[in-house]
Design an enzyme around this catalytic site. Sequence first.
Site, PDB file in Angstrom:
ATOM      1  N   GLY A  48       0.834  -1.209   0.000  1.00  0.00           N
ATOM      2  CA  GLY A  48       0.000   0.000   0.000  1.00  0.00           C
ATOM      3  C   GLY A  48       0.858   1.243   0.000  1.00  0.00           C
ATOM      4  CG  LEU A  51      -2.433  10.033   2.823  1.00  0.00           C
ATOM      5  CD1 LEU A  51      -3.528  10.906   3.404  1.00  0.00           C
ATOM      6  CD2 LEU A  51      -1.197  10.860   2.506  1.00  0.00           C
ATOM      7  CB  ALA A  52      -1.676   4.098   6.130  1.00  0.00           C
ATOM      8  CG  HIS A 274     -19.710  11.218   4.096  1.00  0.00           C
ATOM      9  ND1 HIS A 274     -20.419  12.384   3.937  1.00  0.00           N
ATOM     10  CD2 HIS A 274     -18.455  11.582   4.458  1.00  0.00           C
ATOM     11  CE1 HIS A 274     -19.614  13.404   4.187  1.00  0.00           C
ATOM     12  NE2 HIS A 274     -18.420  12.943   4.511  1.00  0.00           N
ATOM     13  CB  SER A 292     -15.800  17.809   1.257  1.00  0.00           C
ATOM     14  OG  SER A 292     -15.258  18.106   2.516  1.00  0.00           O
ATOM     15  NE  ARG A 338     -17.677  12.309   7.789  1.00  0.00           N
ATOM     16  CZ  ARG A 338     -16.506  12.130   7.211  1.00  0.00           C
ATOM     17  NH1 ARG A 338     -16.043  10.904   7.052  1.00  0.00           N
ATOM     18  NH2 ARG A 338     -15.801  13.152   6.802  1.00  0.00           N
ATOM     19  CG  HIS A 409     -17.042   8.262   3.216  1.00  0.00           C
ATOM     20  ND1 HIS A 409     -16.590   8.771   2.025  1.00  0.00           N
ATOM     21  CD2 HIS A 409     -16.292   8.855   4.179  1.00  0.00           C
ATOM     22  CE1 HIS A 409     -15.617   9.637   2.258  1.00  0.00           C
ATOM     23  NE2 HIS A 409     -15.405   9.696   3.554  1.00  0.00           N
ATOM     24  CD  GLU A 433     -10.938   3.241   4.829  1.00  0.00           C
ATOM     25  OE1 GLU A 433     -10.403   4.145   4.164  1.00  0.00           O
ATOM     26  OE2 GLU A 433     -12.095   2.838   4.618  1.00  0.00           O
ATOM     27  NE  ARG A 443     -12.848   8.045   8.629  1.00  0.00           N
ATOM     28  CZ  ARG A 443     -12.983   9.160   7.891  1.00  0.00           C
ATOM     29  NH1 ARG A 443     -12.614  10.338   8.373  1.00  0.00           N
ATOM     30  NH2 ARG A 443     -13.508   9.099   6.677  1.00  0.00           N
TER      31      ARG A 443
HETATM   32  C1  FAD Z   1     -14.077  10.621  -1.545  1.00  0.00           C
HETATM   33  C2  FAD Z   1     -13.380  10.501  -0.233  1.00  0.00           C
HETATM   34  C3  FAD Z   1     -13.004  11.632   0.462  1.00  0.00           C
HETATM   35  C4  FAD Z   1     -12.367  11.540   1.693  1.00  0.00           C
HETATM   36  N1  FAD Z   1     -12.011  12.665   2.356  1.00  0.00           N
HETATM   37  C5  FAD Z   1     -11.392  12.575   3.555  1.00  0.00           C
HETATM   38  C6  FAD Z   1     -10.984  13.743   4.262  1.00  0.00           C
HETATM   39  O1  FAD Z   1     -11.185  14.858   3.804  1.00  0.00           O
HETATM   40  N2  FAD Z   1     -10.378  13.584   5.450  1.00  0.00           N
HETATM   41  C7  FAD Z   1     -10.131  12.360   6.004  1.00  0.00           C
HETATM   42  O2  FAD Z   1      -9.559  12.278   7.082  1.00  0.00           O
HETATM   43  N3  FAD Z   1     -10.487  11.232   5.333  1.00  0.00           N
HETATM   44  C8  FAD Z   1     -11.096  11.306   4.131  1.00  0.00           C
HETATM   45  N4  FAD Z   1     -11.458  10.168   3.475  1.00  0.00           N
HETATM   46  C9  FAD Z   1     -11.010   8.862   3.975  1.00  0.00           C
HETATM   47  C10 FAD Z   1      -9.528   8.656   3.623  1.00  0.00           C
HETATM   48  O3  FAD Z   1      -9.274   9.179   2.340  1.00  0.00           O
HETATM   49  C11 FAD Z   1      -9.104   7.194   3.641  1.00  0.00           C
HETATM   50  O4  FAD Z   1      -9.576   6.568   4.783  1.00  0.00           O
HETATM   51  C12 FAD Z   1      -7.582   7.098   3.627  1.00  0.00           C
HETATM   52  O5  FAD Z   1      -7.046   7.864   2.571  1.00  0.00           O
HETATM   53  C13 FAD Z   1      -7.116   5.664   3.520  1.00  0.00           C
HETATM   54  O6  FAD Z   1      -5.717   5.678   3.413  1.00  0.00           O
HETATM   55  P1  FAD Z   1      -4.886   4.343   3.443  1.00  0.00           P
HETATM   56  O7  FAD Z   1      -3.468   4.731   3.245  1.00  0.00           O
HETATM   57  O8  FAD Z   1      -5.241   3.561   4.647  1.00  0.00           O
HETATM   58  O9  FAD Z   1      -5.410   3.502   2.169  1.00  0.00           O
HETATM   59  P2  FAD Z   1      -5.537   3.861   0.619  1.00  0.00           P
HETATM   60  O10 FAD Z   1      -5.257   5.279   0.320  1.00  0.00           O
HETATM   61  O11 FAD Z   1      -6.830   3.293   0.177  1.00  0.00           O
HETATM   62  O12 FAD Z   1      -4.363   3.061  -0.044  1.00  0.00           O
HETATM   63  C14 FAD Z   1      -4.403   1.661  -0.185  1.00  0.00           C
HETATM   64  C15 FAD Z   1      -3.145   1.212  -0.882  1.00  0.00           C
HETATM   65  O13 FAD Z   1      -3.062  -0.195  -0.795  1.00  0.00           O
HETATM   66  C16 FAD Z   1      -2.784  -0.739  -2.060  1.00  0.00           C
HETATM   67  N5  FAD Z   1      -3.371  -2.072  -2.083  1.00  0.00           N
HETATM   68  C17 FAD Z   1      -4.584  -2.451  -1.628  1.00  0.00           C
HETATM   69  N6  FAD Z   1      -4.740  -3.767  -1.773  1.00  0.00           N
HETATM   70  C18 FAD Z   1      -3.605  -4.214  -2.315  1.00  0.00           C
HETATM   71  C19 FAD Z   1      -3.148  -5.502  -2.707  1.00  0.00           C
HETATM   72  N7  FAD Z   1      -3.901  -6.585  -2.520  1.00  0.00           N
HETATM   73  N8  FAD Z   1      -1.935  -5.600  -3.261  1.00  0.00           N
HETATM   74  C20 FAD Z   1      -1.143  -4.496  -3.448  1.00  0.00           C
HETATM   75  N9  FAD Z   1      -1.514  -3.269  -3.075  1.00  0.00           N
HETATM   76  C21 FAD Z   1      -2.729  -3.136  -2.526  1.00  0.00           C
HETATM   77  C22 FAD Z   1      -3.343   0.227  -3.059  1.00  0.00           C
HETATM   78  O14 FAD Z   1      -2.690   0.085  -4.285  1.00  0.00           O
HETATM   79  C23 FAD Z   1      -3.052   1.556  -2.356  1.00  0.00           C
HETATM   80  O15 FAD Z   1      -1.741   1.945  -2.662  1.00  0.00           O
HETATM   81  C24 FAD Z   1     -12.116  10.264   2.247  1.00  0.00           C
HETATM   82  C25 FAD Z   1     -12.510   9.118   1.561  1.00  0.00           C
HETATM   83  C26 FAD Z   1     -13.159   9.226   0.350  1.00  0.00           C
HETATM   84  C27 FAD Z   1     -13.643   7.990  -0.321  1.00  0.00           C
END
Ligand code: FAD
Length: 645
Positions: A48, A51-52, A274, A292, A338, A409, A433, A443
Amino acid sequence: MTLFTEGAPIADTKAPDGPIETRWDRHRFESKLVNPANRRKRTIIVVGTGLAGGAAAATLGEAGYHVKSYCYQDSPRRAHSIAAQGGINAAKNYRNDGDSIQRLFYDTVKGGDFRSRESNVYRLAQVSVEIIDQCVAQGVPFAREYGGLLDNRSFGGAQVSRTFYARGQTGQQLLLGAYQALERQVAAGTVEMHARHEMLDLIVVDGKARGIVVRDLVTGEITTDFADAVVLASGGYGNVFFLSTNAKGCNVTATWRAHRKGALFANPCFTQIHPTCIPQSGEHQSKLTLMSESLRNDGRVWVPKQKGDPRKPGDIPEDERDYYLERIYPSFGNLVPRDIASRAAKNVCDEGRGVGPGGLGVYLDFADAVERLGQAAVAAKYGNLFEMYERITGEDPNEVPMRIYPAVHYTMGGLWVDYDLQSTIPGLFVTGEANFSDHGANRLGASALMQGLADGYFVLPNTISDYLATGTFEPVGADHPAAVEARYAVERRVARLLNIDGDRTVDSFHRELGRIMWDYCGMERTDEGLRKAIELIRGLRDEFWRRVKVPGSAGDLNQALEKAGRVADFFELAELMCVDALHRTESCGGHFRAESQTPEGEALRDDEDFGYVAAWEWAGKDTPPVLHKEELNFEYVHLSQRSYK
Ligand SMILES: Cc1cc2nc3c(=O)[nH]c(=O)nc-3n(C[C@H](O)[C@H](O)[C@H](O)COP(=O)(O)OP(=O)(O)OC[C@H]3O[C@@H](n4cnc5c(N)ncnc54)[C@H](O)[C@@H]3O)c2cc1C
């Protein structure tokens, strides 16, 4: 029918005790470190690049570890995090409006309806402050006030302004920051980047996570890769509902495959719906669009007082409008959390007062804000969101109120992790997430970005060192029996999906599964509905394995095959979500059981019987899952019925 059995309770053995504000510092001090010269000898796989994961890989690389980073997109900066719009919370108190670490902690525990761990949430609030400094140092262009300080706005569930933002593109800007940090490490040789590779299984050797099986999405080649620890930062599983605000690629496969290898899955039924999304416009739609939550700073939510009112919004006089959030929740008004706002929207639509096609919508009206602040000021804050709305609906929110409706959401559930973010499989860490950790049953807005970056930049890099410093790591290679077996299992599954050669598309199954989930495990859940859903899911899953048609071959780019594997995992997850929702006969946060509500229709918790994290163990394909309970204790936030009135 036995839907689950109960196993031994589970405890977070890494959780520190003592005064809450000292716990993280002490824990870090007591954790073992890996000497800088030895770090390059330790290898970490990070799945992944959102951001995380992006933050974790960059930070671990910078620390000197050998990192292998995986994502399925063509570039790490296309991870779903890029979609985040509204902002990121931090207890900086720049507004001097009464904010503090204590208040962010309190708001988050309360906002999650008392189903998260106090220690984790306190740490999150502490670390939030450092995140903003880190991002500013990277050059993230947060909005600023005239005086030069970073600007803030409010999100639901808070009475202070603590949300930092970059117009409506906060996720994109934060991800570009993390991506640049990651690319710097790629150039420095500490991080190996493997884009367009999908993890399809976890390799567990002697009880420890030691590697992954991946499929190259361009060539179809299936290979294994190894490390001393594996980090899953693979995002949430909201797409089990088919229609959601998530990117179409979001899926559960990485965490589900780890679950099947022994990692417990916690609170799978805690889904966030949401309140402010563009309503569905037709049956053929495959994606929903978020508007948003930041818009609720200035937009006022209302419906006509009269049922089925046929008039245009502009023709409905003030005294015939029901600003129902302001009426029911005067303290928080349009900025209730929410779960509360979504249920309230559903209730007014169920009463027949919804607007737009099918009566499934409520107005979000900016007329007052435009009058008060002027069109230019409103456009400066929300311009790109207004434009997005107009492009999709053909209506200009400057002229007519937006129409919005709740949509899936975010998923609060995920793999169970301890305070160190380690799952129940030693050496398997889970961040962002993908884990269940900090948000309880609901959340708060702008807290996902905060958690993802807290985990990636600050928490994991500290906690994983203890594991790496104290463990022993025998060399493991592709010929290890556990690796051979895992790779064969993936190959067999791919072949099986292709060989069915049925007559229904993957999407048709996914859409039907999503409908079942939305109807019975969505905004409102009942005993009867959940039992029915489990039957329907099982029937549809059997049909999937008999009738799905996956065109193309295994040896090249095949998106139907990618989707088929993900939907197959969604079927198994969906059943567990329903079992989890069925067993939790209380309402809390996003989990609303119709049988458990207050006389005013609010979620009615049952702390006595359900004040725990439900951590589920995979017991085999035909064996009911096993429930392990982690008891939650509240020493610092007084357990009370949540009220935003
Ligand atoms: C439209 C929208 C708006 C949002 N706005 C906000 C906001 O304003 N503020 C806020 O706090 N939160 C917001 N959120 C929530 C937030 O964006 C997400 O919870 C957060 O970005 C998740 O980050 P993450 O790094 O955990 O996962 P993700 O950003 O989903 O990244 C997942 C990563 O894992 C990889 N991956 C997944 N499965 C596999 C696999 N099997 N093999 C290889 N790679 C894999 C993907 O390629 C990707 O790189 C929003 C969500 C949405 C849908």
